[in-house]
Design a protein around this motif. Sequence first.
Motif, mmCIF file in Angstrom:
data_model
loop_
_atom_site.group_PDB
_atom_site.id
_atom_site.type_symbol
_atom_site.label_atom_id
_atom_site.label_comp_id
_atom_site.label_asym_id
_atom_site.label_seq_id
_atom_site.Cartn_x
_atom_site.Cartn_y
_atom_site.Cartn_z
ATOM 1 N N ALA A 70 0.735 -1.239 -0.058
ATOM 2 C CA ALA A 70 0.100 0.012 0.053
ATOM 3 C C ALA A 70 1.021 1.346 -0.064
ATOM 4 C CB ALA A 70 -0.846 -0.039 1.264
ATOM 5 N N SER A 94 -3.401 3.930 1.128
ATOM 6 C CA SER A 94 -4.678 3.760 1.824
ATOM 7 C C SER A 94 -5.648 4.816 1.533
ATOM 8 C CB SER A 94 -4.333 4.100 3.368
ATOM 9 O OG SER A 94 -3.512 3.178 4.140
ATOM 10 N N ASN A 147 -6.609 -0.994 0.791
ATOM 11 C CA ASN A 147 -6.115 -0.500 2.235
ATOM 12 C C ASN A 147 -7.178 0.510 2.661
ATOM 13 O OD1 ASN A 147 -4.870 0.607 4.270
ATOM 14 N ND2 ASN A 147 -3.134 -0.661 3.866
ATOM 15 N N LYS A 221 -3.542 -4.299 9.362
ATOM 16 C CA LYS A 221 -2.417 -3.735 9.320
ATOM 17 C C LYS A 221 -2.093 -2.959 10.610
ATOM 18 C CE LYS A 221 0.912 -1.644 6.096
ATOM 19 N NZ LYS A 221 1.133 -1.383 4.634
ATOM 20 N N GLY A 275 12.024 0.497 4.230
ATOM 21 C CA GLY A 275 13.016 -0.086 3.408
ATOM 22 C C GLY A 275 14.027 -0.885 4.305
ATOM 23 N N GLY A 305 11.630 -3.887 3.830
ATOM 24 C CA GLY A 305 12.977 -4.174 3.264
ATOM 25 C C GLY A 305 13.318 -5.381 2.592
ATOM 26 N N THR A 327 9.668 0.133 -1.132
ATOM 27 C CA THR A 327 11.073 0.851 -1.524
ATOM 28 C C THR A 327 11.926 0.001 -2.554
ATOM 29 O OG1 THR A 327 11.016 1.166 0.680
ATOM 30 C CG2 THR A 327 13.020 1.601 -0.221
HETATM 31 C C1 FMN Z 1 5.933 6.587 0.395
HETATM 32 C C2 FMN Z 1 5.212 5.562 1.066
HETATM 33 C C3 FMN Z 1 3.832 5.626 1.425
HETATM 34 C C4 FMN Z 1 3.149 4.479 2.069
HETATM 35 N N1 FMN Z 1 1.926 4.770 2.345
HETATM 36 C C5 FMN Z 1 1.339 3.849 2.744
HETATM 37 C C6 FMN Z 1 -0.335 3.759 3.068
HETATM 38 O O1 FMN Z 1 -0.990 4.832 2.658
HETATM 39 N N2 FMN Z 1 -0.902 2.776 3.801
HETATM 40 C C7 FMN Z 1 -0.137 1.653 4.396
HETATM 41 O O2 FMN Z 1 -0.765 0.840 4.947
HETATM 42 N N3 FMN Z 1 0.998 1.720 4.180
HETATM 43 C C8 FMN Z 1 1.941 2.757 3.615
HETATM 44 N N4 FMN Z 1 3.225 2.588 3.429
HETATM 45 C C9 FMN Z 1 3.837 1.262 4.053
HETATM 46 C C10 FMN Z 1 4.024 0.243 2.822
HETATM 47 O O3 FMN Z 1 2.650 -0.355 2.539
HETATM 48 C C11 FMN Z 1 4.944 -0.909 3.472
HETATM 49 O O4 FMN Z 1 4.275 -1.565 4.574
HETATM 50 C C12 FMN Z 1 6.351 -0.318 3.837
HETATM 51 O O5 FMN Z 1 6.758 0.743 2.977
HETATM 52 C C13 FMN Z 1 7.226 -1.410 3.997
HETATM 53 O O6 FMN Z 1 7.633 -2.096 2.770
HETATM 54 P P1 FMN Z 1 8.999 -1.379 2.042
HETATM 55 O O7 FMN Z 1 10.164 -1.613 3.125
HETATM 56 O O8 FMN Z 1 9.317 -2.326 0.884
HETATM 57 O O9 FMN Z 1 8.936 -0.228 1.584
HETATM 58 C C14 FMN Z 1 3.891 3.598 2.515
HETATM 59 C C15 FMN Z 1 5.234 3.373 2.499
HETATM 60 C C16 FMN Z 1 5.741 4.427 1.838
HETATM 61 C C17 FMN Z 1 7.460 4.241 1.584
#
Ligand code: FMN
Length: 365
Positions: A70, A94, A147, A221, A275, A305, A327
């Motif tokens: 998301a 979301s 979400n 979540k 990340g 990550g 990320t």
């Molecule tokens: C720019 C950005 C916006 C995000 N927006 C949401 C969101 O709106 N709702 C949500 O549940 N998670 C959101 N997340 C969290 C991601 O869904 C995910 O749980 C988190 O980035 C970990 O994954 P990653 O390390 O691969 O980025 C966001 C993450 C990032 C980086």
Amino acid sequence: MTPLYQDWVRPLLFRGDAEAMHDRAIRWGARLQRRKALVRWLARRYTVHDPRLRVAMAGLNFPNPIGLAAGYDKNGHSVETLAALGFGAIEVGSVSAEASPGNPPPRLWRSPADRAIIVNYGLPNDGAAAIAERLSTADLSVPLGVNVVKTNRRCAEPDEAILADYVEGARLAQDACDYLVLNLSCPNTESGRDFFAGHVQTRTLLELLDTPGPGKPVFLKVSPLGGDEALDQLLEAADAFPWVAGFIFNLPPGKPVPLSLSESELERMPGAVAGKPVEGLIEERIAALYHRMDRDRYRIIAAGGVFTGEDALRKIRLGASFVQIFTALIYEGPGVVRRINLELLELLERDGFGHIGEAVGVDVP
Ligand SMILES: Cc1cc2nc3c(=O)[nH]c(=O)nc-3n(C[C@H](O)[C@H](O)[C@H](O)COP(=O)(O)O)c2cc1C
């Protein structure tokens, strides 16, 4: 990472403001999506088809275990293009009952040395009705999640209003998706941070949604903070609601991990870290949840990550049935899902697994 992305595209994208570049990528995706032949070509190029990668979860079939997390396509503008990058599922949002502008910019930064993104969006989105309408014409061959979160009004509200807002958001979104995620822990909003701590309000929310029921499987979540006690309270709250299919850990609020950024840079960048830096915390929590939960009933979706097949398999071995990335897509580019899936196939052979499902939880007692 492909040399084209690494040497040419990423330096260009990383030169500009992070949010502006992200919005541009979404606009490109939306434009491309109108050319169905191009989307099909992309899907042929990027999708890995192998029965060993299929995941059956929450009554749905996922062609591979790598989904889009998301926050990437908050408003569902380019889900078909994103699915063509080979994802096993796409999660939009979301999304909140009412449209919201989110926090004032700047609110998105990159930290390449940490392979991290710092995010303080505060849930900007077009509102659940508009997004559901947009998604109703999407033609996807992978499951679509929406979400749902509470509208970010940035002012104190009574508990009943917060809960009613979630219920309305879920009601508006449920017909547009294959599964729902209730975001009970947005790290970047006042009410998102603590409202569900202890999970008393989680149970109340699930009770409100229970009649007539959300009609779709629901994942919760939740915050990765609060220790094992929070996990026990979460499981207790979810227990009576058979449509709760499982759990995802969100980012922790603030900067709980050391970063390479200076104090003054950090001051300019409020918000949560996504990340590589959150990987350890998320993995520790996944293992703890898997250890405690009813494994016949619940599934864990892991995000935090994941950049490689090794990263994905480690989370699966700790109890995740499905993995999401965000990320890594920014840092590694559009070929990343294909690469992770191909690496996973090699790792399954190396570790003697005939199917990805055989690896779930093998490292947890
Ligand atoms: C720019 C950005 C916006 C995000 N927006 C949401 C969101 O709106 N709702 C949500 O549940 N998670 C959101 N997340 C969290 C991601 O869904 C995910 O749980 C988190 O980035 C970990 O994954 P990653 O390390 O691969 O980025 C966001 C993450 C990032 C980086």
